[in-house]
Scaffold this motif. Structure first.
Motif, PDB file in Angstrom:
ATOM      1  N   VAL A 273       3.332  10.247   4.992  1.00  0.00           N
ATOM      2  CA  VAL A 273       1.930  10.510   4.605  1.00  0.00           C
ATOM      3  C   VAL A 273       1.034  10.185   5.801  1.00  0.00           C
ATOM      4  CG1 VAL A 273       0.323  10.301   2.663  1.00  0.00           C
ATOM      5  CG2 VAL A 273       2.645   9.378   2.437  1.00  0.00           C
ATOM      6  N   PRO A 274       0.963  11.043   6.783  1.00  0.00           N
ATOM      7  CA  PRO A 274       0.228  10.713   8.026  1.00  0.00           C
ATOM      8  C   PRO A 274      -1.231  10.331   7.809  1.00  0.00           C
ATOM      9  CG  PRO A 274       1.574  12.688   8.309  1.00  0.00           C
ATOM     10  CD  PRO A 274       1.614  12.367   6.858  1.00  0.00           C
ATOM     11  N   ASP A 275      -1.872  10.851   6.783  1.00  0.00           N
ATOM     12  CA  ASP A 275      -3.305  10.602   6.587  1.00  0.00           C
ATOM     13  C   ASP A 275      -3.592   9.422   5.651  1.00  0.00           C
ATOM     14  OD1 ASP A 275      -3.931  12.781   8.207  1.00  0.00           O
ATOM     15  OD2 ASP A 275      -3.873  14.186   6.520  1.00  0.00           O
ATOM     16  N   LEU A 276      -2.551   8.704   5.226  1.00  0.00           N
ATOM     17  CA  LEU A 276      -2.752   7.636   4.237  1.00  0.00           C
ATOM     18  C   LEU A 276      -3.674   6.544   4.751  1.00  0.00           C
ATOM     19  CD1 LEU A 276      -1.850   6.480   1.448  1.00  0.00           C
ATOM     20  CD2 LEU A 276      -0.006   5.300   2.679  1.00  0.00           C
ATOM     21  N   PHE A 277      -3.683   6.310   6.058  1.00  0.00           N
ATOM     22  CA  PHE A 277      -4.436   5.192   6.623  1.00  0.00           C
ATOM     23  C   PHE A 277      -5.742   5.621   7.284  1.00  0.00           C
ATOM     24  CE2 PHE A 277      -0.002   3.948   6.442  1.00  0.00           C
ATOM     25  CZ  PHE A 277      -0.056   2.672   5.917  1.00  0.00           C
ATOM     26  N   ASP A 278      -6.232   6.820   6.947  1.00  0.00           N
ATOM     27  CA  ASP A 278      -7.448   7.297   7.622  1.00  0.00           C
ATOM     28  C   ASP A 278      -8.731   6.785   6.979  1.00  0.00           C
ATOM     29  OD1 ASP A 278      -7.726   8.780   5.313  1.00  0.00           O
ATOM     30  OD2 ASP A 278      -7.459  10.739   6.276  1.00  0.00           O
ATOM     31  N   GLY A 279      -8.620   5.991   5.919  1.00  0.00           N
ATOM     32  CA  GLY A 279      -9.798   5.402   5.292  1.00  0.00           C
ATOM     33  C   GLY A 279     -10.367   6.194   4.139  1.00  0.00           C
ATOM     34  N   ARG A 280      -9.809   7.360   3.876  1.00  0.00           N
ATOM     35  CA  ARG A 280     -10.312   8.148   2.747  1.00  0.00           C
ATOM     36  C   ARG A 280     -10.067   7.437   1.415  1.00  0.00           C
ATOM     37  NH1 ARG A 280      -8.082  14.102   3.009  1.00  0.00           N
ATOM     38  NH2 ARG A 280      -7.123  13.055   4.786  1.00  0.00           N
ATOM     39  N   TYR A 281      -8.980   6.719   1.343  1.00  0.00           N
ATOM     40  CA  TYR A 281      -8.635   5.994   0.121  1.00  0.00           C
ATOM     41  C   TYR A 281      -8.426   4.514   0.439  1.00  0.00           C
ATOM     42  CZ  TYR A 281      -7.601  10.678  -1.643  1.00  0.00           C
ATOM     43  OH  TYR A 281      -7.676  11.996  -1.998  1.00  0.00           O
ATOM     44  N   ALA A 282      -9.068   3.649  -0.341  1.00  0.00           N
ATOM     45  CA  ALA A 282      -8.716   2.233  -0.278  1.00  0.00           C
ATOM     46  C   ALA A 282      -7.313   2.076  -0.858  1.00  0.00           C
ATOM     47  CB  ALA A 282      -9.720   1.403  -1.068  1.00  0.00           C
ATOM     48  N   LEU A 283      -6.565   1.117  -0.347  1.00  0.00           N
ATOM     49  CA  LEU A 283      -5.183   0.924  -0.782  1.00  0.00           C
ATOM     50  C   LEU A 283      -5.016  -0.409  -1.492  1.00  0.00           C
ATOM     51  CD1 LEU A 283      -3.240   2.121   2.410  1.00  0.00           C
ATOM     52  CD2 LEU A 283      -3.884   3.466   0.392  1.00  0.00           C
ATOM     53  N   VAL A 284      -4.113  -0.427  -2.455  1.00  0.00           N
ATOM     54  CA  VAL A 284      -3.699  -1.652  -3.140  1.00  0.00           C
ATOM     55  C   VAL A 284      -2.183  -1.727  -3.053  1.00  0.00           C
ATOM     56  CG1 VAL A 284      -3.662  -2.943  -5.310  1.00  0.00           C
ATOM     57  CG2 VAL A 284      -5.647  -1.509  -4.746  1.00  0.00           C
ATOM     58  N   THR A 285      -1.638  -2.899  -2.700  1.00  0.00           N
ATOM     59  CA  THR A 285      -0.194  -3.105  -2.712  1.00  0.00           C
ATOM     60  C   THR A 285       0.150  -4.194  -3.720  1.00  0.00           C
ATOM     61  OG1 THR A 285      -0.085  -4.833  -1.007  1.00  0.00           O
ATOM     62  CG2 THR A 285      -0.112  -2.529  -0.246  1.00  0.00           C
ATOM     63  N   GLU A 286       1.430  -4.218  -4.138  1.00  0.00           N
ATOM     64  CA  GLU A 286       1.880  -5.159  -5.173  1.00  0.00           C
ATOM     65  C   GLU A 286       3.245  -5.751  -4.815  1.00  0.00           C
ATOM     66  OE1 GLU A 286       2.000  -2.821  -8.722  1.00  0.00           O
ATOM     67  OE2 GLU A 286      -0.170  -2.559  -8.842  1.00  0.00           O
ATOM     68  N   PHE A 287       3.348  -6.363  -3.649  1.00  0.00           N
ATOM     69  CA  PHE A 287       4.629  -6.933  -3.224  1.00  0.00           C
ATOM     70  C   PHE A 287       4.873  -8.281  -3.895  1.00  0.00           C
ATOM     71  CE2 PHE A 287       3.410  -4.153   0.331  1.00  0.00           C
ATOM     72  CZ  PHE A 287       4.561  -3.369   0.413  1.00  0.00           C
ATOM     73  N   GLY A 288       6.134  -8.587  -4.154  1.00  0.00           N
ATOM     74  CA  GLY A 288       6.498  -9.864  -4.760  1.00  0.00           C
ATOM     75  C   GLY A 288       7.704 -10.474  -4.087  1.00  0.00           C
ATOM     76  N   ARG A 289       8.887  -9.929  -4.385  1.00  0.00           N
ATOM     77  CA  ARG A 289      10.143 -10.478  -3.872  1.00  0.00           C
ATOM     78  C   ARG A 289      10.147 -10.604  -2.354  1.00  0.00           C
ATOM     79  NH1 ARG A 289      13.035  -6.982  -5.936  1.00  0.00           N
ATOM     80  NH2 ARG A 289      13.644  -8.105  -7.814  1.00  0.00           N
TER      81      ARG A 289
END
Length: 466
Positions: A273-289
């Motif tokens: 997803v080359p454009d994922l980090f262009d700022g158009r969308y704020a991101l949320v992650t859910e890492f645990g383990r």
């Protein structure tokens, strides 16, 4: 896996050996507490820093910790102090996250079966909610006030397939999670849902965790990104403003190396997803383990050893009650085991294949089969490595075994084992009184009375339990 040995044939110093030695010397691990969990807060801090560094190219990102990986309040508060948010999936986890001090705006509620009361509470607090289905989305619509501060998202199942462990794969064709995008009419229904609900501004997906390769995780994010672009184009406006891309980075349980890294994951995302980090969308992650597993371990006393059918068996106090997944699915969740003497020193000597068994009353309660270790004897200790997530924080109440104590630790001399180790209690060992109380002691006569039976049976706490 075997204990690590040097070229000379003597055991190399295992990770955290100095902590094991100090815990035994201080009486934290021994006959009075035969199984204990330990967690390294500095290691957790390093893992969080590595996560942040990996996502440094994202203009807007909220990293949340999946509370199910360790719902212990001191652990959650530690992560809150590091600036993390929290992902919760039950009323209990939500309560613990709030008690731990996470700001409501940094908490995300996920669950496939939220009650109306759960939703009401989350909306009242301003907590983000990811609807798991279109029916749940309609329920949220009836409960949501016009001035609610909660971000509302919809979980979709990109149906990109499963990994090596089916139970950990959540993007299969028949997964119970999310709206199945490739089912007939589902994609169009999702687009309509966003058109009908202006307050619906987030898409959520989660492909799975352990056993899922990075390209599979990235494929699920790519499919979600394409759907967001499609919805925004259809509506002619930027309705979807954020993407919750879940967590699920698998952990290497074979040795001490951290692989894959969060940086490896971001590289896979940039490829898919080359454009994922262009700022158009704020991101949320859910890492645990991936944040906790390698920063904790379980220590357990060897109570007995025996031979059966030509196999040596070490009976310890670490079994299915704490290493539940490993015991029930040994092929999917193998653990490394370390052998230590009564003084906490790593054991030396010829290797012997030994089963490391637990205290539960069923034959399959074995955490490792034919593990090649120096011969274990009564009074020795075993260490189960990479167990900082799930293992000692989500115990199974089989046989009414007490939940083990958990301690955090800090090395005060750089970790070379020649100085001090400080411990802090994270959770006290469960008492027998607590076990009796949660198993209905306060209602001991309820069924007798309901059945109309007169009973002279009176349980009393004898001196042995005083």
């Amino acid at each position: 896996m075997t204990q690590t040995f040097s070229a000379s044939g003597t055991p190399a110093t295992p990770k955290y050996a100095h902590v094991v030695r100090r815990a035994i010397a201080d009486g934290l691990l021994g006959s009075s507490q035969p199984v204990v969990g330990f967690l390294d807060p500095q290691g957790v801090r390093n893992s969080v820093d590595a996560l942040r560094e990996a996502f440094a190219g994202a203009p807007q990102v909220l990293h949340t910790f999946a509370a199910k990986a360790s719902p212990l309040v001191p652990v959650l508060r530690l992560l809150a102090s590091y600036g993390m948010g929290c992902e919760v999936a039950s009323p209990g986890e939500l309560r613990l996250a709030v008690d731990a001090g996470f700001a409501p705006s940094t908490i995300v509620l996920d669950s496939p079966a939220k009650t109306r009361e759960e939703i009401r509470l989350a909306l009242a607090l301003g907590i983000a909610v990811n609807a798991d289905s279109l029916d749940e989305l309609r329920r949220i619509g009836t409960l949501r006030s016009s001035n609610s501060a909660s971000v509302i998202g919809l979980r979709v199942n990109p149906q990109v397939g499963g990994g090596a462990i089916g139970a950990m794969s959540t993007a299969t064709a028949t997964s119970k999670f999310g709206v199945a995008l490739r089912d007939p009419g589902a994609r169009a229904a999702v687009v309509r849902a966003f058109a009908e609900h202006p307050w619906l501004t987030r898409l959520h997906s989660h492909v799975g965790s352990q056993g899922c390769p990075l390209d599979l995780l990235a494929a699920g994010v790519a499919e979600t990104y394409r759907l967001a672009e499609e919805i925004n184009a259809h509506l002619g406006e930027r309705r979807i403003t954020s993407l919750d891309i879940g967590g699920g980075l698998p952990v290497n349980f074979a040795d001490d190396e951290v692989r894959p890294t969060h940086g490896d994951y971001v590289t896979a995302l940039r490829t898919a997803v080359p454009d994922l980090f262009d700022g158009r969308y704020a991101l949320v992650t859910e890492f645990g383990r991936s944040l906790l597993a390698k920063n904790g371990f379980i220590g357990a006393l060897v109570e007995y050893t025996k031979d059966a059918g030509g196999r040596r068996i070490a009976l310890t106090h670490a079994g299915a009650q704490t290493a539940t997944r490993t015991v029930l699915m040994p092929g999917a969740w193998p653990l490394r085991v370390g052998a230590f003497g009564p003084d906490g020193q790593p054991k030396n000597g010829p290797l012997l294949a030994q089963d490391i068994a637990g205290p539960c009353c069923f034959a399959g309660d074995v955490v490792a089969y034919a593990q090649e270790l120096p011969e274990l004897r009564e009074g020795d200790f075993v260490v189960l490595y990479d167990t900082g997530a799930y293992y000692f924080s989500a115990p199974w109440a089989y046989n009414s075994l007490p939940r083990p104590a958990v301690y955090g630790f800090r090395t005060t001399d750089g970790g070379d084992g020649h100085g001090g180790v400080r411990f802090a209690p994270v959770r006290d060992a469960q008492t027998l009184e607590s076990i009796a109380a949660e198993n209905g002691l306060g209602h001991a006569d309820a069924l007798v009375r309901l059945g109309g039976v007169n009973s002279d049976v009176h349980g009393e706490v004898g001196s042995a339990f005083a």
